[in-house]
Design an enzyme around this catalytic site. Sequence first.
Site, short mmCIF file in Angstrom:
data_model
loop_
_atom_site.label_atom_id
_atom_site.label_comp_id
_atom_site.label_asym_id
_atom_site.label_seq_id
_atom_site.Cartn_x
_atom_site.Cartn_y
_atom_site.Cartn_z
N HIS A 261 -7.56 9.54 -1.94
CA HIS A 261 -7.03 9.40 -0.58
C HIS A 261 -8.00 9.93 0.47
O HIS A 261 -8.19 9.32 1.54
CB HIS A 261 -5.67 10.10 -0.49
CG HIS A 261 -4.79 9.60 0.59
ND1 HIS A 261 -3.44 9.51 0.46
CD2 HIS A 261 -5.05 9.18 1.85
CE1 HIS A 261 -2.91 9.03 1.57
NE2 HIS A 261 -3.87 8.84 2.44
N TYR B 55 2.91 10.12 0.78
CA TYR B 55 3.88 9.55 1.73
C TYR B 55 5.31 9.97 1.38
O TYR B 55 6.23 9.83 2.19
CB TYR B 55 3.78 8.02 1.78
CG TYR B 55 2.43 7.49 2.23
CD1 TYR B 55 1.49 8.33 2.80
CD2 TYR B 55 2.07 6.14 2.07
CE1 TYR B 55 0.23 7.86 3.21
CE2 TYR B 55 0.83 5.66 2.48
CZ TYR B 55 -0.08 6.53 3.03
OH TYR B 55 -1.31 6.06 3.43
N LYS C 264 -2.45 6.21 -4.14
CA LYS C 264 -3.59 7.10 -3.87
C LYS C 264 -3.37 8.51 -4.43
O LYS C 264 -2.24 9.03 -4.40
CB LYS C 264 -3.81 7.21 -2.35
CG LYS C 264 -3.80 5.87 -1.64
CD LYS C 264 -4.14 5.95 -0.17
CE LYS C 264 -3.83 4.65 0.54
NZ LYS C 264 -2.45 4.55 1.05
N ASP D 44 0.84 -1.20 0.00
CA ASP D 44 0.00 0.00 0.00
C ASP D 44 0.88 1.25 0.00
O ASP D 44 1.71 1.43 0.89
CB ASP D 44 -0.90 0.02 1.24
CG ASP D 44 -1.83 1.22 1.23
OD1 ASP D 44 -2.79 1.21 0.44
OD2 ASP D 44 -1.58 2.18 2.00
N1 LIG Z 1 -5.90 5.76 3.52
C1 LIG Z 1 -5.43 6.42 4.57
O1 LIG Z 1 -5.78 7.60 4.83
C2 LIG Z 1 -4.48 5.75 5.47
C3 LIG Z 1 -3.82 4.60 5.06
N2 LIG Z 1 -2.93 3.98 5.89
C4 LIG Z 1 -2.21 2.78 5.37
O2 LIG Z 1 -2.30 1.73 6.34
C5 LIG Z 1 -0.99 1.37 6.76
C6 LIG Z 1 -0.99 0.85 8.20
O3 LIG Z 1 -1.42 1.83 9.11
P1 LIG Z 1 -0.44 2.69 10.06
O4 LIG Z 1 -1.19 3.89 10.46
O5 LIG Z 1 0.86 2.84 9.41
O6 LIG Z 1 -0.30 1.86 11.37
P2 LIG Z 1 -0.21 0.34 11.90
O7 LIG Z 1 -1.45 0.11 12.68
O8 LIG Z 1 0.16 -0.59 10.80
O9 LIG Z 1 0.99 0.46 12.96
C7 LIG Z 1 2.28 0.76 12.58
C8 LIG Z 1 3.12 0.83 13.84
O10 LIG Z 1 3.15 -0.44 14.47
C9 LIG Z 1 4.49 -0.88 14.61
N3 LIG Z 1 4.47 -2.36 14.41
C10 LIG Z 1 4.23 -3.03 13.26
N4 LIG Z 1 4.24 -4.35 13.47
C11 LIG Z 1 4.48 -4.54 14.79
C12 LIG Z 1 4.63 -5.70 15.60
N5 LIG Z 1 4.50 -6.92 15.10
N6 LIG Z 1 4.90 -5.51 16.93
C13 LIG Z 1 5.02 -4.26 17.45
N7 LIG Z 1 4.88 -3.14 16.72
C14 LIG Z 1 4.62 -3.27 15.41
C15 LIG Z 1 5.28 -0.13 13.57
O11 LIG Z 1 6.63 0.03 13.96
P3 LIG Z 1 7.93 -0.20 13.02
O12 LIG Z 1 7.61 0.25 11.63
O13 LIG Z 1 8.95 0.65 13.69
O14 LIG Z 1 8.26 -1.67 13.09
C16 LIG Z 1 4.55 1.22 13.58
O15 LIG Z 1 4.99 2.00 14.68
C17 LIG Z 1 -0.19 2.65 6.52
O16 LIG Z 1 1.22 2.44 6.59
C18 LIG Z 1 -0.72 3.08 5.18
O17 LIG Z 1 -0.16 2.28 4.14
C19 LIG Z 1 -2.73 4.44 7.17
C20 LIG Z 1 -3.34 5.58 7.62
C21 LIG Z 1 -4.26 6.35 6.81
O1 LIG Z 2 -2.57 7.74 4.71
C1 LIG Z 2 -2.27 8.36 5.71
C2 LIG Z 2 -3.02 9.50 6.20
O2 LIG Z 2 -4.22 9.67 5.49
C3 LIG Z 2 -2.17 10.73 6.06
O3 LIG Z 2 -1.69 10.81 4.76
C4 LIG Z 2 -2.93 11.98 6.37
O4 LIG Z 2 -3.52 11.88 7.61
C5 LIG Z 2 -2.02 13.16 6.34
O5 LIG Z 2 -0.94 13.00 7.20
C6 LIG Z 2 -2.78 14.41 6.72
O6 LIG Z 2 -2.32 15.10 7.64
O7 LIG Z 2 -3.78 14.66 6.11
#
Ligand SMILES: NC(=O)C1=CN([C@@H]2O[C@H](COP(=O)(O)OP(=O)(O)OC[C@H]3O[C@@H](n4cnc5c(N)ncnc54)[C@H](OP(=O)(O)O)[C@@H]3O)[C@@H](O)[C@H]2O)C=CC1
Ligand SMILES: O=C[C@H](O)[C@@H](O)[C@@H](O)[C@H](O)C(=O)O
Length: 343
Positions: A131, A72, A100, A67
């Site tokens: 997005h 990003y 996105k 994704d």
């Molecule tokens: N469409 C949208 O608006 C959005 C889309 N997304 C998408 O969804 C993805 C996932 O969501 P996101 O908000 O990043 O958060 P997550 O819920 O995936 O959490 C990520 C965090 O968890 C940690 N982590 C991952 N695996 C483990 C594990 N097994 N044990 C302990 N800690 C762990 C990571 O640390 P580390 O990396 O240091 O290992 C990081 O700090 C995003 O990266 C993005 O691609 C997210 C938010 C908004």
């Molecule tokens: O996908 C991740 C999130 O949507 C992120 O892109 C947004 O929350 C952005 O940081 C914002 O501030 O609008």
Amino acid sequence: MNPSLAKFMLRKTPKEILDPKPTMNTPLPLNTGASIPALGLGTWQSAPGEVKKAVSHAISVGYRHIDCAYVYGNEDEVGEGLREAFASGVKREDLFITTKLWCTFHSRAEEGLDLSLKALGLDYVDLYLMHWPCPMNPNGNDPKFPKLPDGSRDLDKSWSHVDTWKAMEKLPSTGKVKAIGVANYSVKYLEELLPHASVTPAVNQIENHPYLPQQEIVDFCKSKGIHITAYSPLGSTGSPLFKEEGVQEVAKKHNVSVGCVLLSYHIARGSSVLAKSVTPSRIEENKNIIKLDSSDMESLESIHKKKGLRDLSILRLALTLAFRTSSRGPFFLSARKHYGMPS
Ligand SMILES: NC(=O)C1=CN([C@@H]2O[C@H](COP(=O)(O)OP(=O)(O)OC[C@H]3O[C@@H](n4cnc5c(N)ncnc54)[C@H](OP(=O)(O)O)[C@@H]3O)[C@@H](O)[C@H]2O)C=CC1
Ligand SMILES: O=C[C@H](O)[C@@H](O)[C@@H](O)[C@H](O)C(=O)O
């Protein structure tokens, strides 16, 4: 898969479509006839210098769904990770890549897509999402996050998310996207969009986890044949949901990690799920998906009803509206803070 069969399967309850042993790559049907692998690697906040390795490591250990997003700011390095995977023999058609359209590109959908494709080094993506349903000024004081003098986001009020969707509908015929979809859509926004759509979004990507099950939008999407992809399943930065006792109990019962339960929860609901990590051991740990039974799901579904958390779903429903008006940026980030979840 034939699109009408895919639509039929999308409307079935997860237990009717899921094999008894779901895995990270269980194919979940989309209304286009294609399918999306159950688990994807997230790349939001994956830092330069880390994300190439994360992508290439994930693919080398079996991930087939990545994704991405223009905003990003790391698609070029994601692309390097993809190239490393291709060099090792993985074929493009074996991967499912999502990216996105950012808010400042709503009136320039194909231009936004071309920038992402160029950075990723790809000819097409499997899924292109709007997005947020919130157009921002393309000529403002910042290319990604333009602000007005009062500090609020500089929204483009001359353009609507429906206009954006009409432009996105033209993209599949260019061959540069296999499917189009949306993200961060509430029922209200979908109700605004669908009467004007000649293509039903294949996916709605939303924040989803036991603190925020968003049952209303999940059910609505299912009734329309729109697949849900869950984001921030671990609670986002710092994975705060690992501390939730209700999830820890289910993990203990199955003798698996808390992360395994948090990810398997979505697959049991028929959704795909994105987990971000740049840590090789966690990328591997997150591959472990198990089948949760109905009593596990009942326990997990009761978590958000706990005092304080109950209101979070209601807050979330106001998200996209608040995004338009808030001077502090996306509402859910403040909601996370409000409930002690770091943003
Ligand atoms: N469409 C949208 O608006 C959005 C889309 N997304 C998408 O969804 C993805 C996932 O969501 P996101 O908000 O990043 O958060 P997550 O819920 O995936 O959490 C990520 C965090 O968890 C940690 N982590 C991952 N695996 C483990 C594990 N097994 N044990 C302990 N800690 C762990 C990571 O640390 P580390 O990396 O240091 O290992 C990081 O700090 C995003 O990266 C993005 O691609 C997210 C938010 C908004
Ligand atoms: O996908 C991740 C999130 O949507 C992120 O892109 C947004 O929350 C952005 O940081 C914002 O501030 O609008």
